[in-house]
Design an enzyme around this catalytic site. Sequence first.
Site: not given
Length: 253
Positions: A9, A11, A96, A98, A168, A174, A214
């Site tokens: 990904n 991003k 996701h 985010e 996730e 992150g 991560s």
Amino acid sequence: MRTIIIAGNWKMYKDVQETMDLVTQLKAAMPQLPANVVSVICPPFTSLQTAGAALRGSAFKLGAQNMSQHDEGAHTGEISGKMLKAVGCEYVILGHSERRQYYGETNELINQKAKKALSLGLISIICVGETLQEREAGITGQVVTTQIKGTLLGIGPQDMAKIVVAYEPVWAIGTGRVATPQQAQEVHQILRKQIAQLYDWALAERIVIQYGGSVKPDNAADILTQSDVDGALVGGACLKADSFAAIIKATKP
Ligand code: PEP
């Protein structure tokens, strides 16, 4: 044996020139993938066409990071699944954390997007995962179960071949704080059991459940060797060809 899927990904990183550079490096680093491994790269929308053209004939597949639940119309700033297919996408990441956290995406919306992706023949990577607060409150299982039930609502067993699940944990994305292999395995088992309850065990055993949060070259092997972990959704470490290639090489033989 389930396919292992390693997805990157990207991003909101990499413009068109940077995309060309990274794809060129990736193809050189991994001219072939290990048997039973599929690898997908998911650049930003503006780089999809470039990446799709550059990937042709390579071992890598193309995916997007999001798509609209609509076919077309007055939806300023949105991108349809048909548009994604036209530039060579086979996969799309949906829900996701985010997108859930910063853009208000709900299980219901993600479910609509997944149904639209299925109608177009795109493979959805549906993300689920708990926040740190939820983990500390001991409700991880409940949270991911609600998310998976909500996002798969009304999707028939015949369509599940085009669904990939990504676990996730939000606190691991992150942050450099990876879930332990045991924590990942435990939640993957919960998810597989829930999918078995929604469909049946034979189907649940075929579903690819990726871990994301991560994942780096030095922790990938420990996570990827867990029996219910069928690959990884990689953020930061997919932005460099050598680290993404090292994660692909860490997959279980
Ligand atoms: C992600 O963006 O899905 C992700 C897992 O990011 P990172 O690997 O950087 O934690």
